[in-house]
Every structure is written in C-alpha cells, then in structure tokens.
Write an enzyme that holds these catalytic residues in place. Structure first.
Site, PDB file in Angstrom:
ATOM      1  CD  GLU A 264     -12.147   2.651  52.070  1.00  0.00           C
ATOM      2  OE1 GLU A 264     -12.591   3.193  51.039  1.00  0.00           O
ATOM      3  OE2 GLU A 264     -12.841   2.435  53.080  1.00  0.00           O
ATOM      4  CB  CYS A 298     -10.094   6.707  45.015  1.00  0.00           C
ATOM      5  SG  CYS A 298     -10.639   7.669  46.423  1.00  0.00           S
TER       6      CYS A 298
HETATM    7  P1  NAD Z   1      -0.748   1.326  44.830  1.00  0.00           P
HETATM    8  O1  NAD Z   1      -1.669   0.165  44.858  1.00  0.00           O
HETATM    9  O2  NAD Z   1       0.373   1.308  43.859  1.00  0.00           O
HETATM   10  O3  NAD Z   1      -0.065   1.509  46.286  1.00  0.00           O
HETATM   11  C1  NAD Z   1      -0.819   1.783  47.439  1.00  0.00           C
HETATM   12  C2  NAD Z   1      -0.049   1.339  48.665  1.00  0.00           C
HETATM   13  O4  NAD Z   1      -0.035  -0.083  48.729  1.00  0.00           O
HETATM   14  C3  NAD Z   1       1.410   1.766  48.709  1.00  0.00           C
HETATM   15  O5  NAD Z   1       1.735   2.147  50.026  1.00  0.00           O
HETATM   16  C4  NAD Z   1       2.157   0.507  48.296  1.00  0.00           C
HETATM   17  O6  NAD Z   1       3.476   0.433  48.782  1.00  0.00           O
HETATM   18  C5  NAD Z   1       1.286  -0.546  48.947  1.00  0.00           C
HETATM   19  N1  NAD Z   1       1.340  -1.890  48.358  1.00  0.00           N
HETATM   20  C6  NAD Z   1       1.253  -2.215  47.049  1.00  0.00           C
HETATM   21  N2  NAD Z   1       1.275  -3.561  46.910  1.00  0.00           N
HETATM   22  C7  NAD Z   1       1.357  -4.101  48.151  1.00  0.00           C
HETATM   23  C8  NAD Z   1       1.416  -5.428  48.662  1.00  0.00           C
HETATM   24  N3  NAD Z   1       1.393  -6.469  47.848  1.00  0.00           N
HETATM   25  N4  NAD Z   1       1.487  -5.604  49.998  1.00  0.00           N
HETATM   26  C9  NAD Z   1       1.506  -4.538  50.830  1.00  0.00           C
HETATM   27  N5  NAD Z   1       1.476  -3.247  50.408  1.00  0.00           N
HETATM   28  C10 NAD Z   1       1.395  -3.036  49.079  1.00  0.00           C
HETATM   29  O7  NAD Z   1      -1.653   2.629  44.640  1.00  0.00           O
HETATM   30  P2  NAD Z   1      -1.224   4.142  44.322  1.00  0.00           P
HETATM   31  O8  NAD Z   1      -0.716   4.244  42.933  1.00  0.00           O
HETATM   32  O9  NAD Z   1      -0.378   4.686  45.428  1.00  0.00           O
HETATM   33  O10 NAD Z   1      -2.643   4.885  44.436  1.00  0.00           O
HETATM   34  C11 NAD Z   1      -3.561   4.944  43.396  1.00  0.00           C
HETATM   35  C12 NAD Z   1      -4.655   3.912  43.547  1.00  0.00           C
HETATM   36  O11 NAD Z   1      -5.247   3.985  44.841  1.00  0.00           O
HETATM   37  C13 NAD Z   1      -5.805   4.132  42.581  1.00  0.00           C
HETATM   38  O12 NAD Z   1      -6.240   2.891  42.094  1.00  0.00           O
HETATM   39  C14 NAD Z   1      -6.885   4.786  43.443  1.00  0.00           C
HETATM   40  O13 NAD Z   1      -8.193   4.621  42.965  1.00  0.00           O
HETATM   41  C15 NAD Z   1      -6.669   4.081  44.742  1.00  0.00           C
HETATM   42  N6  NAD Z   1      -7.198   4.844  45.869  1.00  0.00           N
HETATM   43  C16 NAD Z   1      -8.335   4.395  46.471  1.00  0.00           C
HETATM   44  C17 NAD Z   1      -8.888   5.118  47.509  1.00  0.00           C
HETATM   45  C18 NAD Z   1     -10.166   4.689  48.169  1.00  0.00           C
HETATM   46  O14 NAD Z   1     -10.462   5.196  49.242  1.00  0.00           O
HETATM   47  N7  NAD Z   1     -10.935   3.781  47.592  1.00  0.00           N
HETATM   48  C19 NAD Z   1      -8.260   6.287  47.958  1.00  0.00           C
HETATM   49  C20 NAD Z   1      -7.084   6.694  47.342  1.00  0.00           C
HETATM   50  C21 NAD Z   1      -6.553   5.958  46.288  1.00  0.00           C
END
Ligand code: NAD
Length: 512
Positions: A264, A298
């Site tokens: 997602e 998102c």
């Molecule tokens: P992010 O990608 O920085 O982090 C999200 C999560 O992933 C965190 O818990 C982080 O620790 C973890 N993470 C990051 N890299 C990882 C890796 N290599 N291995 C394992 N875990 C890892 O995102 P953010 O800044 O917290 O959130 C914003 C982003 O999320 C935006 O791009 C938004 O569009 C997206 N988002 C998407 C949805 C959806 O349902 N499509 C919903 C909410 C947010």
C-alpha cells in the site's frame, strides 16, 4: 473569579493519555527512540526500541500462536475482534486525542481514524461467519469439487505515520478472523499510538481468555526492525504501507522468498472538473481532499485538471479558500490544517514549490506559518500551484499540501495526463454528464484502484477494497473480498464412486 487554567503541555497531556490507556511508563520513558509531537515540535517521549533478538523472538511466538489460533473456529475468533471493537469504543476519545497529539491530525480526523478501526472490527465480526468457498462443477461422475480457505500464518504489518492506528486495524481485524497471528512494526514517528493500541488489544485478549500467547506482537523501532519482519521466513504474508521507495526495497525481498505482499504505497491522486460540474460541491470536495490532514494522506488530491470553460469560475474561488483556511495548532477550534510531520516534510514541500516556480508556475501560499510551538514545529499555508502544462514536480508525490492545477480543453488529454504518473491509487471526476462519468470509470478511464464521481479521492469507507495500481503496489485491504489475501485457498476433489475416472479423459490402466 476562578483563575483561568494554563493549557497542559503536549508532553504532559500525552503522559496522562498513555496512563489512562494503560501504557506502562517504562515503555515510553528512558528509551532510545525520541518521539516529537508535530503539534509543538517538543520531545514527548523516549520509547524503548525492540532489539533484533527480541523481534525474532516475537515472530517466533506469533508463529507458535498461529498453530493454535488456526484451530479456533472462525466465529469464535470473531468474538475476540468483537471485544476489540468494544474496547476501542471505550477508548475512542483518548486514542483519537493521542492521534492528534502524535500525528498532528485535527480532532475530528483523529477521532475518525479510531472510528475506522471500530468499523473494520464490526465488518470483520460479520466476516468471521462468512469465510465461504465455492462448490464447483466437476466433469467426473460421483465426484465433488470445492474450495476451502485456511489460515495462512503470521501476518506482518508495517505502517506509515499518517494513519498510525487505522492501518493496523484493517489488517489485524481481518487477519485475526482469518486465523492468522499478527506482528506489527508501526512508523518510528508514531510509536505512542501503537503502544496505546497494543494496550487496548491486551484488554480485549484478557476478556476473551485463552487466546494463545503472542497472538498480537509489536516491534518498535526504525526500518531495521521492519527488515527483520520482511526477512523472516515464518512470516508468509506482509502488509507494508508507506512510500513507494519503501515498497521498492520490501517488495523484491518478499518476492525472493515467495511471501505474499500487500503493498500500500504512495499516491499521486487527481481529479477532473468538467464543464457540467456542480462547482459548489466540487469546491468543498477539493478543499477537504487537498488540504485535509495537511495534505498528508495517501489519497490526498494532488493534481486537478479543470476544463477551460469553468477554470475562471472555480480556480480564483479555490485560491481564496486557500488564502482563508485556518492553519494552526490542531487543538484550537476552527483549525482545518494542522502541522506537517517534520522538517523533512517541510523541506520536500519547499523544494517542489521552488521547482514549480522555475518552470513558470503561479504559486499561491506555501509559506511557513511561524510562531506556533518550537522551531521544530512545521506549519505551512497550503499551496495552490497553477501550472502551464502537466510536467515537473507534479509527476511525483510530495507528501505535503500542494495542489497542482492544470487547464484542459479535451477530456482525452485530461484522462491521458491523469494516468501519466507512476502511482495509481485514487481518482475522481466532477461531472453531471453521464457519458463523461461512465467513461472515467470504464477500462479506458482512470487507471487507479479507486475511482469516484462527484466526491473527492480521499476519505474511503472500510466496506470497499482499498489500494491502488502501478507504483502504489497493487495491494488491497479492508472490505469487499480483501480477506482472501490473508488465507490460503485449497481446491478439494472428492471421489465417492467406485471408479477412478481421470480428468480430461486420460486413461492409465495398470496390470495388478
Ligand atoms: P515511509 O516509507 O518512510 O515509512 C513507512 C514504514 O515503512 C515505516 O514504518 C518505516 O519504518 C518502514 N520502512 C521503511 N523502509 C523500510 C525497509 N526497507 N524495510 C522495512 N521497513 C521499512 O513512509 P511514511 O513517511 O511513514 O508515510 C508516507 C508515505 O506512505 C506516503 O508515500 C504515502 O502515500 C504512503 N501511504 C500509503 C498508504 C496506502 O494505503 N497506499 C497509506 C498511508 C500512507
């Protein structure tokens, strides 16, 4: 006259909320993970991080818990989710407030996020009596063919800061009724709401009685702790919510070990405003979709294609709304746009606006609002950017309140631009013309996982399947038949005849 009471500091209020919600002090004081509230920028907690060894242990426990939980009848599993929904109802005000203080959402959105958790619990309770398979026509006499659905194993959940509690519940409520155990790695930016949810879930587990130890696990820390979940072969399904950059790292690793991935990821959502649109309704829908949650959903509306014939009637009004909207501390009545999550979000926004100016766009708003909280609190006026053409920073997701507006004359062009970005999450058309609406929803229209008519792209209900295509990752969560991702399907053929007819008329006679 009684003296007016000074408002509580965010740190004090958070400590009180955590205590009321049942989170022990030791979990959020004296640890290595520094938590700042975006509301004031102040440090509000020091959370104890999970070590790699502890994470591996938690996954092992969840794996053992799964072996017992899969044998519990699904409607009984639903009873645990029913109790979780009850506990969430009781905690709604406090948990919603904590979401406001930790993630910066205005109170109605903080409470709305908890309501979403309650809604998915209700949905999952009903689902626990509807995990049905098909009976299929078989080509062989006196045979029966059917599908059965079985629990899959440990369901890992990695979540983003902007939906700090709801995303866990979308996954956990379904996974639990499907017979899976759950291990959650929330965003390192929002561990306090995760601790609170975990405490609430413990109360549901205690009331349920007899659930296997370790059924719901929690791992706190940075991405390295998330990686433990991604790499562990005892986790056959992982739901990862976050940026497309995160998905690019996590997706291939899961594919390499043939784990199921529910990705997602980021969105770059658009709406088309056609000549027949109801402009009053459209204006309100755009305002909520583009500025709500300070542009940090998102599904936030980021790109707007406005037909030439209504551009001058709509866009100046929109610019006025952008100029008037109340930006500020989300605790204050009337605030509609709260803070950005951190400095990096602010820098990303300013970079995108700079690039927009360089290509000749007209930028309304976007400047920092000073004087709220400390220097580590980042408030901005939402930005409306009038572009000359569909190019430049509009092509990527900037996780901040920027709405790019482009004028169009032909619906063909608008649909082509609409689909000409990497992400494919959510989309809308504003029109009273049935041909335009149906075309947008058709196979030649929006290429997104969510396509709406006369409502904005953000604010989905849990009853539908949620997710998007292309760089959004292709995952689906929440309603409809999303539950199937959390189970494995077995096709069963039963022969109740005395013969052994082979499929496709194949013969294989042995001499015995
Ligand atoms: P992010 O990608 O920085 O982090 C999200 C999560 O992933 C965190 O818990 C982080 O620790 C973890 N993470 C990051 N890299 C990882 C890796 N290599 N291995 C394992 N875990 C890892 O995102 P953010 O800044 O917290 O959130 C914003 C982003 O999320 C935006 O791009 C938004 O569009 C997206 N988002 C998407 C949805 C959806 O349902 N499509 C919903 C909410 C947010």
């Amino acid at each position: 006259m009684p003296e007016a009471q000074a408002p509580l500091s965010v740190a004090t209020e958070i400590a009180q909320l955590l205590q009321r919600l049942g989170v022990p002090d030791a979990a959020h004081t004296g640890g290595e993970l520094t938590v700042r509230s975006p509301v004031t920028g102040e440090v509000v907690a020091q959370v104890r991080q999970t070590s790699t060894a502890e994470a591996t242990g938690t996954i092992g426990q969840a794996h053992e818990a799964f072996k017992a939980w899969r044998n519990v009848p699904a409607p009984r599993r639903g009873e645990l989710v029913r109790l979780l929904g009850e506990e969430l109802r009781a905690a709604k005000a406090d948990l919603g407030r904590l979401v406001t203080l930790e993630a910066g959402k205005i109170p109605t959105e903080g409470a709305g996020e908890v309501q979403e958790m309650i809604d998915i619990c209700d949905f999952a309770v009903g689902l626990s009596r509807q995990l049905y398979g098909l009976t299929l026509a078989t080509e062989r006499a006196e045979h029966r063919m059917m599908e059965t659905w079985h629990p899959l194993g440990v369901c890992g959940v990695i979540s983003a800061f902007n939906f700090p509690v709801a995303v866990w519940s979308w996954n956990a409520a379904l996974a639990l009724v499907c017979g899976d155990s759950v291990v959650w790695k929330p965003s390192e930016k929002t561990p306090l709401t995760a601790l609170a949810v975990h405490a609430i879930a413990q109360r549901a587990l205690a009331r349920f009685g007899g659930a296997p130890e370790g059924l719901l696990g929690l791992l706190l820390g940075q991405r390295d702790i998330g990686e433990v979940l991604v790499d562990d072969h005892r986790v056959p399904i992982l739901s990862a919510t976050g940026s497309t950059a995160m998905g690019r790292q996590v997706g291939p690793k899961l594919a390499a070990r043939f784990a199921r991935a529910i990705l997602e990821l980021g969105g770059n959502n658009a709406a088309i405003v056609t000549p027949s649109a109801d402009l009053d309704l459209t204006l309100r829908a755009i305002a909520f979709s583009a500025m709500g949650t300070a542009g940090q959903r998102c599904t936030t509306l980021r790109r707007l294609f406005v037909h030439d014939s209504v551009y001058d009637a709509l866009v100046p009004k929109l610019a006025k709304v952008y100029g008037n909207v109340q930006v500020g501390d989300p605790r204050e009545a009337g605030t509609l746009v709260g803070p950005l999550i951190d400095r990096a979000a602010f820098d990303g926004m300013q970079k995108a606006l700079g690039e927009s100016r360089e290509i000749g766009a007209t930028v309304h708003g976007g400047q920092r609002v000073e004087g709220i909280g400390t220097q580590d609190a980042f408030y901005v006026r939402p930005a409306l950017v009038e572009l000359k053409s569909h190019g430049g920073p509009v092509l990527r997701e900037t996780f901040a309140p920027i709405l790019y507006v482009v004028r169009y004359t032909s619906l063909d062009d608008a649909i082509e631009w609409h689909n000409a970005v990497g992400a494919g999450l959510s989309s809308s058309i504003f029109t009273l013309n049935v041909r335009e609406a149906e075309r947008f929803l058709s196979s030649a229209g929006s290429d997104c996982g969510i396509a709406n008519v006369n409502i904005g792209p953000s604010g989905a209900e849990i009853g539908g399947a949620f997710g998007g295509e292309k760089e959004t990752g292709g995952g689906r969560e929440a309603g409809s038949d999303s539950w199937k991702a959390y189970m494995r399907r077995a096709t069963n053929t039963i022969n109740y005849s005395t013969a052994l007819p082979l499929a496709q008329g194949v013969t294989f006679e042995i001499n015995d």
